[in-house]
Motif scaffolding. Structure first.
Motif, PDB file in Angstrom:
ATOM      1  N   LEU A 199      -6.043  46.637  -2.761  1.00  0.00           N
ATOM      2  CA  LEU A 199      -4.733  47.088  -2.327  1.00  0.00           C
ATOM      3  C   LEU A 199      -3.619  46.273  -2.977  1.00  0.00           C
ATOM      4  CD1 LEU A 199      -5.575  47.637   1.433  1.00  0.00           C
ATOM      5  CD2 LEU A 199      -4.935  49.423  -0.195  1.00  0.00           C
ATOM      6  N   LEU A 200      -3.845  44.982  -3.130  1.00  0.00           N
ATOM      7  CA  LEU A 200      -2.846  44.157  -3.814  1.00  0.00           C
ATOM      8  C   LEU A 200      -2.706  44.583  -5.273  1.00  0.00           C
ATOM      9  CD1 LEU A 200      -3.645  40.643  -2.308  1.00  0.00           C
ATOM     10  CD2 LEU A 200      -1.563  41.983  -1.979  1.00  0.00           C
ATOM     11  N   GLY A 201      -3.808  44.944  -5.894  1.00  0.00           N
ATOM     12  CA  GLY A 201      -3.740  45.455  -7.257  1.00  0.00           C
ATOM     13  C   GLY A 201      -2.909  46.723  -7.344  1.00  0.00           C
ATOM     14  N   HIS A 202      -3.099  47.640  -6.378  1.00  0.00           N
ATOM     15  CA  HIS A 202      -2.284  48.861  -6.331  1.00  0.00           C
ATOM     16  C   HIS A 202      -0.804  48.503  -6.200  1.00  0.00           C
ATOM     17  CE1 HIS A 202      -5.207  52.068  -6.372  1.00  0.00           C
ATOM     18  NE2 HIS A 202      -5.878  51.564  -5.357  1.00  0.00           N
ATOM     19  N   ALA A 203      -0.507  47.532  -5.341  1.00  0.00           N
ATOM     20  CA  ALA A 203       0.883  47.149  -5.112  1.00  0.00           C
ATOM     21  C   ALA A 203       1.522  46.596  -6.383  1.00  0.00           C
ATOM     22  CB  ALA A 203       0.961  46.128  -3.981  1.00  0.00           C
ATOM     23  N   LEU A 204       0.785  45.759  -7.111  1.00  0.00           N
ATOM     24  CA  LEU A 204       1.327  45.196  -8.347  1.00  0.00           C
ATOM     25  C   LEU A 204       1.568  46.287  -9.383  1.00  0.00           C
ATOM     26  CD1 LEU A 204      -0.771  41.917  -8.744  1.00  0.00           C
ATOM     27  CD2 LEU A 204       1.475  42.194  -7.703  1.00  0.00           C
ATOM     28  N   GLU A 205       0.643  47.223  -9.500  1.00  0.00           N
ATOM     29  CA  GLU A 205       0.809  48.289 -10.483  1.00  0.00           C
ATOM     30  C   GLU A 205       1.936  49.246 -10.103  1.00  0.00           C
ATOM     31  OE1 GLU A 205      -0.730  48.214 -13.463  1.00  0.00           O
ATOM     32  OE2 GLU A 205      -1.284  46.293 -12.612  1.00  0.00           O
ATOM     33  N   ALA A 206       2.274  49.314  -8.816  1.00  0.00           N
ATOM     34  CA  ALA A 206       3.383  50.158  -8.364  1.00  0.00           C
ATOM     35  C   ALA A 206       4.715  49.443  -8.487  1.00  0.00           C
ATOM     36  CB  ALA A 206       3.156  50.598  -6.921  1.00  0.00           C
ATOM     37  N   GLY A 207       4.695  48.202  -8.985  1.00  0.00           N
ATOM     38  CA  GLY A 207       5.923  47.473  -9.233  1.00  0.00           C
ATOM     39  C   GLY A 207       6.451  46.689  -8.057  1.00  0.00           C
ATOM     40  N   VAL A 208       5.624  46.496  -7.005  1.00  0.00           N
ATOM     41  CA  VAL A 208       6.099  45.754  -5.836  1.00  0.00           C
ATOM     42  C   VAL A 208       6.447  44.314  -6.202  1.00  0.00           C
ATOM     43  CG1 VAL A 208       5.448  44.840  -3.579  1.00  0.00           C
ATOM     44  CG2 VAL A 208       4.881  47.200  -4.169  1.00  0.00           C
ATOM     45  N   ALA A 209       5.585  43.670  -6.972  1.00  0.00           N
ATOM     46  CA  ALA A 209       5.776  42.255  -7.318  1.00  0.00           C
ATOM     47  C   ALA A 209       5.145  41.971  -8.673  1.00  0.00           C
ATOM     48  CB  ALA A 209       5.158  41.357  -6.246  1.00  0.00           C
ATOM     49  N   ARG A 210       5.431  40.780  -9.209  1.00  0.00           N
ATOM     50  CA  ARG A 210       4.807  40.358 -10.463  1.00  0.00           C
ATOM     51  C   ARG A 210       3.447  39.714 -10.213  1.00  0.00           C
ATOM     52  NH1 ARG A 210       9.987  37.910 -11.244  1.00  0.00           N
ATOM     53  NH2 ARG A 210       9.007  35.859 -11.063  1.00  0.00           N
ATOM     54  N   THR A 211       3.333  39.037  -9.052  1.00  0.00           N
ATOM     55  CA  THR A 211       2.143  38.242  -8.764  1.00  0.00           C
ATOM     56  C   THR A 211       1.806  38.349  -7.282  1.00  0.00           C
ATOM     57  OG1 THR A 211       2.706  36.661 -10.518  1.00  0.00           O
ATOM     58  CG2 THR A 211       1.162  35.909  -8.835  1.00  0.00           C
ATOM     59  N   ALA A 212       0.519  38.243  -6.978  1.00  0.00           N
ATOM     60  CA  ALA A 212       0.060  38.179  -5.589  1.00  0.00           C
ATOM     61  C   ALA A 212      -0.939  37.041  -5.447  1.00  0.00           C
ATOM     62  CB  ALA A 212      -0.590  39.499  -5.170  1.00  0.00           C
ATOM     63  N   LEU A 213      -0.865  36.345  -4.322  1.00  0.00           N
ATOM     64  CA  LEU A 213      -1.827  35.300  -3.981  1.00  0.00           C
ATOM     65  C   LEU A 213      -2.641  35.777  -2.792  1.00  0.00           C
ATOM     66  CD1 LEU A 213       0.479  32.124  -4.080  1.00  0.00           C
ATOM     67  CD2 LEU A 213      -0.797  33.170  -5.970  1.00  0.00           C
TER      68      LEU A 213
ATOM     69  N   GLU B 222     -15.391  33.849   1.133  1.00  0.00           N
ATOM     70  CA  GLU B 222     -14.333  33.044   0.529  1.00  0.00           C
ATOM     71  C   GLU B 222     -13.610  33.804  -0.579  1.00  0.00           C
ATOM     72  OE1 GLU B 222     -13.790  28.658  -1.617  1.00  0.00           O
ATOM     73  OE2 GLU B 222     -15.794  29.444  -1.171  1.00  0.00           O
ATOM     74  N   VAL B 223     -12.287  33.718  -0.551  1.00  0.00           N
ATOM     75  CA  VAL B 223     -11.453  34.258  -1.629  1.00  0.00           C
ATOM     76  C   VAL B 223     -10.322  33.277  -1.897  1.00  0.00           C
ATOM     77  CG1 VAL B 223      -9.904  36.103  -2.379  1.00  0.00           C
ATOM     78  CG2 VAL B 223     -11.916  36.670  -1.009  1.00  0.00           C
ATOM     79  N   GLU B 224     -10.110  32.939  -3.149  1.00  0.00           N
ATOM     80  CA  GLU B 224      -8.925  32.214  -3.603  1.00  0.00           C
ATOM     81  C   GLU B 224      -8.580  32.804  -4.960  1.00  0.00           C
ATOM     82  OE1 GLU B 224      -9.318  27.998  -3.747  1.00  0.00           O
ATOM     83  OE2 GLU B 224      -9.740  27.773  -1.613  1.00  0.00           O
ATOM     84  N   GLU B 225      -7.576  33.672  -5.004  1.00  0.00           N
ATOM     85  CA  GLU B 225      -7.292  34.328  -6.271  1.00  0.00           C
ATOM     86  C   GLU B 225      -5.799  34.548  -6.474  1.00  0.00           C
ATOM     87  OE1 GLU B 225      -9.145  38.145  -6.560  1.00  0.00           O
ATOM     88  OE2 GLU B 225      -8.311  38.877  -4.680  1.00  0.00           O
TER      89      GLU B 225
END
Length: 251
Positions: free
Chosen positions: A144-158, A177-180
């Motif tokens: 979902l974060l990938g979708h958001a970035l491709e839709a122009g929501v933000a440049r980066t997500a943590l 565990e996730v750290e990305e």
């Protein structure tokens, strides 16, 4: 719990000052510690985002919106969390190395706010998701974060996920565990006015009856969840308004 979070608050404040680091986490906080949370109700506790800065300042700019049913359970024999849902998504201004960033912090299943707002309405520099996603849901969160970035929501997500280490060998963990850090794969574009594939985004969530989960373990083991992000029915369509945290957080 309220008591555990109170002790953690004092300890984290000390560690941030002593080591001169910034710490971002969520804690069960009440009126005495959430004075700067916009629009909070003084008599209620929240699963609140706390930012402990290296300068010895604590900010509480956001709280969890999609509170799980067991988190809201006020019974004396319940899980002992008893927090209230929050109804705002606040844009937060961070001052990082003299660069100003507009940030949205999402606590775990608060990713469901993508259903409430368009990419243009969520436009920012950075999305930060801290979660305790049940096994499998962390993959949907990253998608979902990938979708958001491709839709122009933000440049980066943590994206950071608390994880579970099973005590018995061979038993699958309840949370992985996730750290990305995710970066937009295309040049920053104007945020879209609508999500390109809302059905694919909706497929990442499992909406359950509030009474179906008594604690974190039973939520993880909801038989029809199948790796999706669990959201209680009472919170799925609850109104959410956009707001602003009025103080710039200096890290």
């Amino acid at each position: 719990t309220a008591g555990g979070s109170g002790r953690a608050f004092a300890r984290l404040l000390h560690v941030a000052r002593e080591r001169r680091i910034n710490i971002v986490t969520s804690l069960n906080l009440g009126a005495d510690l959430i004075e700067d949370l916009p629009g909070h109700l003084p008599e209620q506790r929240y699963n609140a985002l706390a930012v402990f800065t290296r300068h010895g300042v604590v900010h509480v700019p956001q709280a969890k919106i999609s509170t799980q049913s067991f988190e809201m359970d006020p019974r004396l024999d319940g899980p002992g969390i008893a927090v209230s849902p929050y109804s705002r998504l606040n844009r937060v201004r961070l001052d990082v190395d003299e660069e100003l960033l507009d940030v949205y912090f999402l606590i775990c299943s608060d990713l469901h706010v993508f259903q409430h707002f368009t990419p243009a309405e969520l436009a920012c520099d950075l999305l930060v998701v801290i979660g305790n996603f049940a096994d499998g849901a962390e993959r949907n969160a990253s998608r979902l974060l990938g979708h958001a970035l491709e839709a122009g929501v933000a440049r980066t997500a943590l994206h950071v996920n608390a994880f579970h280490v099973p005590t018995k060998p061979g038993r699958p963990p309840l949370a992985r565990e996730v750290e990305e850090v995710l970066d937009a794969t295309t040049k920053q574009k104007k945020p879209l006015d609508a999500w390109p594939n809302p059905r694919a985004m909706r497929a990442g969530f499992y909406v359950y009856d509030d009474g179906a989960a008594d604690d974190f373990v039973s939520m993880c083991n909801l038989p029809k969840r199948r790796g999706r992000i669990a959201v209680p029915a009472s919170r799925w369509d609850a109104p959410v308004e956009r707001g602003i945290y009025p103080v710039t957080i200096v890290l």
